[in-house]
Design an enzyme around this catalytic site. Structure first.
Site, mmCIF file in Angstrom:
data_model
loop_
_atom_site.group_PDB
_atom_site.id
_atom_site.type_symbol
_atom_site.label_atom_id
_atom_site.label_comp_id
_atom_site.label_asym_id
_atom_site.label_seq_id
_atom_site.Cartn_x
_atom_site.Cartn_y
_atom_site.Cartn_z
ATOM 1 N N SER A 63 0.795 -1.237 0.000
ATOM 2 C CA SER A 63 0.000 0.000 0.000
ATOM 3 C C SER A 63 0.823 1.279 0.000
ATOM 4 O O SER A 63 0.265 2.353 -0.236
ATOM 5 C CB SER A 63 -0.921 0.027 1.210
ATOM 6 O OG SER A 63 -2.114 -0.617 0.893
ATOM 7 N N LYS A 66 0.456 3.366 -2.957
ATOM 8 C CA LYS A 66 -0.713 4.239 -3.172
ATOM 9 C C LYS A 66 -0.324 5.711 -3.088
ATOM 10 O O LYS A 66 -0.981 6.570 -3.664
ATOM 11 C CB LYS A 66 -1.807 3.912 -2.144
ATOM 12 C CG LYS A 66 -2.397 2.505 -2.326
ATOM 13 C CD LYS A 66 -3.290 2.119 -1.150
ATOM 14 C CE LYS A 66 -3.846 0.707 -1.314
ATOM 15 N NZ LYS A 66 -4.543 0.233 -0.105
ATOM 16 N N TYR A 188 -3.193 -1.936 -10.440
ATOM 17 C CA TYR A 188 -3.164 -1.956 -8.972
ATOM 18 C C TYR A 188 -2.277 -3.093 -8.444
ATOM 19 O O TYR A 188 -1.458 -2.890 -7.540
ATOM 20 C CB TYR A 188 -4.598 -2.075 -8.434
ATOM 21 C CG TYR A 188 -4.650 -2.176 -6.935
ATOM 22 C CD1 TYR A 188 -4.405 -1.067 -6.137
ATOM 23 C CD2 TYR A 188 -4.907 -3.397 -6.304
ATOM 24 C CE1 TYR A 188 -4.421 -1.157 -4.749
ATOM 25 C CE2 TYR A 188 -4.928 -3.501 -4.925
ATOM 26 C CZ TYR A 188 -4.683 -2.379 -4.164
ATOM 27 O OH TYR A 188 -4.688 -2.478 -2.790
ATOM 28 N N TYR A 240 -4.360 2.852 7.706
ATOM 29 C CA TYR A 240 -5.604 2.099 7.779
ATOM 30 C C TYR A 240 -6.471 2.676 8.896
ATOM 31 O O TYR A 240 -6.544 3.887 9.054
ATOM 32 C CB TYR A 240 -5.326 0.596 7.981
ATOM 33 C CG TYR A 240 -4.284 0.044 7.044
ATOM 34 C CD1 TYR A 240 -4.484 0.104 5.672
ATOM 35 C CD2 TYR A 240 -3.104 -0.507 7.502
ATOM 36 C CE1 TYR A 240 -3.534 -0.399 4.789
ATOM 37 C CE2 TYR A 240 -2.153 -1.018 6.622
ATOM 38 C CZ TYR A 240 -2.369 -0.958 5.280
ATOM 39 O OH TYR A 240 -1.443 -1.442 4.421
ATOM 40 N N VAL A 258 1.112 -3.735 3.829
ATOM 41 C CA VAL A 258 1.052 -5.043 4.494
ATOM 42 C C VAL A 258 2.299 -5.893 4.259
ATOM 43 O O VAL A 258 2.431 -6.968 4.837
ATOM 44 C CB VAL A 258 -0.215 -5.857 4.128
ATOM 45 C CG1 VAL A 258 -1.475 -5.187 4.643
ATOM 46 C CG2 VAL A 258 -0.288 -6.136 2.650
HETATM 47 N N1 GLU Z 1 -2.231 -5.444 -2.255
HETATM 48 C C1 GLU Z 1 -2.814 -5.380 -0.958
HETATM 49 C C2 GLU Z 1 -4.295 -5.591 -1.063
HETATM 50 O O1 GLU Z 1 -4.895 -5.110 -1.983
HETATM 51 C C3 GLU Z 1 -2.512 -4.014 -0.395
HETATM 52 C C4 GLU Z 1 -2.869 -3.980 0.981
HETATM 53 C C5 GLU Z 1 -2.066 -3.043 1.778
HETATM 54 O O2 GLU Z 1 -0.834 -2.986 1.785
HETATM 55 O O3 GLU Z 1 -2.770 -2.334 2.462
HETATM 56 O O4 GLU Z 1 -4.888 -6.242 -0.260
#
Ligand code: GLU
Length: 304
Positions: A63, A66, A188, A240, A258
């Site tokens: 993430s 992002k 993504y 999060y 994650v």
């Molecule tokens: N690729 C992970 C997912 O889509 C990203 C999650 C993350 O790092 O928050 O679940």
């Protein structure tokens, strides 16, 4: 400030955290990463680097990517972007479907998965080869042409990312995804599979500590106010549903993934990245959060 000895002290102080969390086993390729990995890197605006442990070993940034895609989309679409994605902390898990239904397909913020899927959709409108565009952008930020996608992680998510597919199809049904869902998911899953080291991540985030300009060349990545805004989103939404606690304990804008990575910045000073794959129940690195808390405690530096 003697950052090297601070890193050493932190590395010892976080030892009791190991063995208490779980690696991200919902992505099969990540379940195989050694939980004992631990790295830290500091890059300062004066051009100094301070490294500890596995600081130069690439891992799956997940993430954290992002932030990179949001930077690209914000630079292209400016304020219009916020019509398709919100700016409020979610207070819900990063992959929640319930919240998206309540909010009629407009994701709460760009760092929950639904928000990142909308951002990926925006990039698809601008780039014929979006995977390469993201890769080149990140390589430039980090000054590291060797950065690559970990294709095993990418395929692992592609094979098991049903929930992300559900989010994307749901938003498509409400008109907030414009491109074919398979293409949006393709971008993504690639961005999440970027493999970077702590050192590369700290370098790549340093422009956020420098009001939007690359410190090495002065090249402007974001306008001053845009850089301020992305820092604000990192502070309020970067962890999060634990963003409040991170602000409380650490007091820095940052982003976690994650894969166990966390990057944070101190404006006008530095970027710091930590990697430890064992996660807490919110999906954040256990030792990583403690390391950053200790860093701001020991240095007395935070944005507050
Ligand atoms: N690729 C992970 C997912 O889509 C990203 C999650 C993350 O790092 O928050 O679940």
């Amino acid at each position: 400030m003697d950052y090297q000895s601070i890193l050493e002290d932190i590395a010892h102080a976080v030892q009791p955290e190991f063995g208490k969390g779980r690696v991200a086993d919902y992505i099969p390729a990540l379940a195989r990463v050694s939980p004992a990995k631990f790295g830290m890197a500091i890059e300062t605006l004066h051009g100094e680097s301070f490294l500890w442990g596995d600081a130069e070993e690439p891992f799956s940034i997940q993430s954290i990517s992002k932030v990179f895609t949001l930077t690209m989309a914000f630079a292209l679409e400016r304020e219009g972007l916020w019509q398709r994605v919100g700016l409020e902390p979610s207070g819900n898990p990063f992959n929640s479907l319930v919240q998206l239904e309540y909010e009629k397909g407009i994701p709460r913020n760009p760092f929950i998965n639904a928000g990142a899927l909308v951002v990926a959709d925006v990039l698809l409108n601008h780039y014929p080869g979006p995977n390469t565009a993201v890769l080149e952008f990140v390589r430039k930020l980090a000054g590291a042409p060797e950065i690559r996608f970990d294709l095993e992680v990418m395929r692992s998510e592609q094979e098991t990312g049903y929930r992300n597919a559900a989010l994307a199809y749901f938003m498509k049904s409400l008109g907030n995804i414009h491109n074919p869902v398979e293409k949006v998911l393709g971008l993504y899953f690639h961005q999440c599979a970027l493999a970077m080291s702590c050192r590369q991540l700290a370098r790549a985030f340093l422009f956020f500590a420098n009001h939007g300009a690359l410190p090495a060349t002065g090249e402007r990545i974001l306008a001053l106010s845009q850089s301020k805004r992305l820092n604000a989103i990192m502070l309020t939404c970067g962890f999060y549903d634990e963003a409040g606690e991170f602000a409380f304990r650490v007091g820095l804008p940052g982003k976690s993934g994650v894969g166990g990575g966390i990057v944070a910045i101190i404006p006008n000073e530095l970027a710091i990245a930590v990697w430890s794959p064992e996660l807490n129940e919110h999906g954040n690195s256990r030792a990583g959060i403690l390391a950053l808390e200790l860093f701001t405690t020991m240095t007395g530096m935070s944005i507050f």
